[in-house]
Design an enzyme around this catalytic site. Sequence first.
Site, mmCIF file in Angstrom:
data_model
loop_
_atom_site.group_PDB
_atom_site.id
_atom_site.type_symbol
_atom_site.label_atom_id
_atom_site.label_comp_id
_atom_site.label_asym_id
_atom_site.label_seq_id
_atom_site.Cartn_x
_atom_site.Cartn_y
_atom_site.Cartn_z
ATOM 1 N N HIS A 13 2.988 4.979 -52.124
ATOM 2 C CA HIS A 13 3.699 5.365 -50.884
ATOM 3 C C HIS A 13 3.355 6.820 -50.552
ATOM 4 C CE1 HIS A 13 7.433 5.123 -48.201
ATOM 5 N NE2 HIS A 13 6.876 6.297 -47.964
ATOM 6 N N HIS A 15 2.269 9.786 -47.301
ATOM 7 C CA HIS A 15 2.038 10.199 -45.906
ATOM 8 C C HIS A 15 0.895 11.201 -45.877
ATOM 9 C CE1 HIS A 15 5.785 8.367 -44.428
ATOM 10 N NE2 HIS A 15 6.232 8.658 -45.639
ATOM 11 N N LEU A 16 -0.184 10.823 -45.199
ATOM 12 C CA LEU A 16 -1.346 11.723 -45.119
ATOM 13 C C LEU A 16 -1.448 12.413 -43.764
ATOM 14 C CD1 LEU A 16 -4.152 9.639 -46.883
ATOM 15 C CD2 LEU A 16 -3.089 11.755 -47.712
ATOM 16 N N ARG A 17 -0.701 11.926 -42.750
ATOM 17 C CA ARG A 17 -0.819 12.458 -41.378
ATOM 18 C C ARG A 17 -2.258 12.299 -40.866
ATOM 19 N NH1 ARG A 17 4.550 12.009 -41.983
ATOM 20 N NH2 ARG A 17 5.574 13.902 -42.686
ATOM 21 N N ASN A 41 3.145 5.893 -40.108
ATOM 22 C CA ASN A 41 4.031 6.515 -39.100
ATOM 23 C C ASN A 41 3.397 7.747 -38.466
ATOM 24 O OD1 ASN A 41 4.381 7.935 -41.550
ATOM 25 N ND2 ASN A 41 6.456 8.564 -41.031
ATOM 26 N N LYS A 99 4.654 -2.084 -42.873
ATOM 27 C CA LYS A 99 5.817 -1.236 -43.136
ATOM 28 C C LYS A 99 6.912 -1.438 -42.101
ATOM 29 C CE LYS A 99 8.282 2.121 -44.883
ATOM 30 N NZ LYS A 99 7.992 3.491 -45.213
ATOM 31 N N HIS A 136 11.620 0.640 -45.458
ATOM 32 C CA HIS A 136 12.494 1.809 -45.517
ATOM 33 C C HIS A 136 13.912 1.258 -45.426
ATOM 34 C CE1 HIS A 136 13.494 6.153 -44.827
ATOM 35 N NE2 HIS A 136 14.632 5.546 -44.553
ATOM 36 N N HIS A 174 11.002 3.970 -51.988
ATOM 37 C CA HIS A 174 11.779 5.155 -52.380
ATOM 38 C C HIS A 174 13.250 4.844 -52.634
ATOM 39 C CE1 HIS A 174 12.338 4.945 -48.064
ATOM 40 N NE2 HIS A 174 11.212 5.551 -47.779
ATOM 41 N N LEU A 219 14.418 11.607 -46.568
ATOM 42 C CA LEU A 219 15.174 10.375 -46.343
ATOM 43 C C LEU A 219 14.516 9.234 -47.100
ATOM 44 C CD1 LEU A 219 16.009 10.775 -42.559
ATOM 45 C CD2 LEU A 219 17.616 10.814 -44.467
ATOM 46 N N ASP A 247 6.035 9.323 -51.751
ATOM 47 C CA ASP A 247 6.570 9.637 -50.424
ATOM 48 C C ASP A 247 6.253 11.084 -50.050
ATOM 49 O OD1 ASP A 247 7.726 9.059 -47.996
ATOM 50 O OD2 ASP A 247 9.789 9.214 -48.694
ATOM 51 N N HIS A 251 5.356 18.590 -43.862
ATOM 52 C CA HIS A 251 5.874 19.115 -42.593
ATOM 53 C C HIS A 251 5.661 20.617 -42.622
ATOM 54 C CE1 HIS A 251 8.152 15.588 -41.112
ATOM 55 N NE2 HIS A 251 8.384 15.338 -42.381
ATOM 56 N N ALA A 263 12.905 15.602 -42.053
ATOM 57 C CA ALA A 263 13.021 15.014 -43.395
ATOM 58 C C ALA A 263 11.639 14.849 -43.988
ATOM 59 C CB ALA A 263 13.701 13.658 -43.298
HETATM 60 O O1 DOR Z 1 11.754 12.099 -45.827
HETATM 61 C C1 DOR Z 1 10.986 11.321 -45.298
HETATM 62 N N1 DOR Z 1 9.876 11.749 -44.666
HETATM 63 N N2 DOR Z 1 11.273 10.034 -45.331
HETATM 64 C C2 DOR Z 1 10.550 9.147 -44.654
HETATM 65 O O2 DOR Z 1 10.876 7.988 -44.704
HETATM 66 C C3 DOR Z 1 9.427 9.569 -43.785
HETATM 67 C C4 DOR Z 1 8.872 10.832 -44.236
HETATM 68 C C5 DOR Z 1 7.952 11.497 -43.231
HETATM 69 O O3 DOR Z 1 7.124 10.794 -42.632
HETATM 70 O O4 DOR Z 1 8.028 12.709 -43.070
HETATM 71 ZN ZN ZN Z 2 7.724 7.598 -46.601
#
Ligand code: DOR
Ligand code: ZN
Length: 344
Positions: A13, A15-17, A41, A99, A136, A174, A219, A247, A251, A263
């Site tokens: 799990h 997030h690479l953006r 996402n 997802k 999620h 998560h 989150l 996860d 940011h 989050a």
């Molecule tokens: O804290 C989180 N950040 N929870 C998520 O489910 C998404 C993630 C994000 O994409 O920043």
């Molecule tokens: Zn996530």
Amino acid sequence: MERLTLTRPDDWHLHLRDGDILASVLPDTVRRFRRAIVMPNLKPPVTSVDAAAAYRDRILAALPDEADFEPLMTLYLTEETTPGMIDAARQSGFVHAVKLYPAGATTHSASGVTDIRRCYPVFEAMQQAGLPLLIHGEVTDPDVDIFDREAVFIERHLEPLVRDFPELRIVLEHVTTEAAVSFVESAPNNVGATITPQHLLYNRNALFAGGMRPHHFCLPILKRERHREALVRAATSGHPRFFLGTDSAPHPRHAKESACGCAGIYSAHAAIELYAEAFAAAGALDRLEGFASHHGADFYGMPRNTGTITLERAEWTVPEAVLFGHDPGVPLRAGETVAWRVAE
Ligand code: DOR
Ligand code: ZN
């Protein structure tokens, strides 16, 4: 010095953006993991196989030279997703899961699902295609206390879903509560869960230690100590349906240190090292390899990796900030020490 050699782990799990941020975070993951399930996402979300193919190409183009890394792509489920798209995903060979974000549950989840029942034809197709559903698991009902959203989701939505789709592989992503741990333990073999490093290492006091700590906000939100303990028990139990999913979610600092902070916790810079800390604290380092390198691959029906990674017990200090593209970001443990490092 104490050393620990594991089969090369995978991150189930991540997030690479995209763009600059993708290029700056990818080396951290690639240094530690052989594969990662890449969250869809983005803005706009990755809802089609074509979009997933293009995103995969951008990830491959951003890889450091000679990296041995495979991005495992996912589709973002919307109420417009069709069974035909599921067949295309299965045939692509590079889309490995779908997802489900309840609409509004978290970062970039606005296009998510408002009524899970509308997705039943898609779940039927996924069940047939053998494509896992990643969830999620939090309700978005503002009347439900933020600390209860996972437990309520399990009761209201997950229990019926698991009953209605007995062959659909489901990953509750998560997990953060005792309720989630017991649910997964007593669920049939088609239900698994990922656990993040932050939920193994911190409880909700970390959000308010001497003041508000936006860099500990993710989150599902951190929970009470007894929930953290339940997660540590699950992760270190050797149970094959609990596995590693960081996860890690970059940011920029300004988006976290804000009147309405985002989050997400960035942990890719020290991910396997942080898990090693949590397992060492539980006296269960011998169980780390199963959790980090075997259980996820087995659950997804993929081969286990053949290479290895070696960790050494040696303290290092995490930088105060790292760059996400042009913006500074604050990684987990910034300015503090981590007890393990990856050996060269
Ligand atoms: O804290 C989180 N950040 N929870 C998520 O489910 C998404 C993630 C994000 O994409 O920043
Ligand atoms: Zn996530």
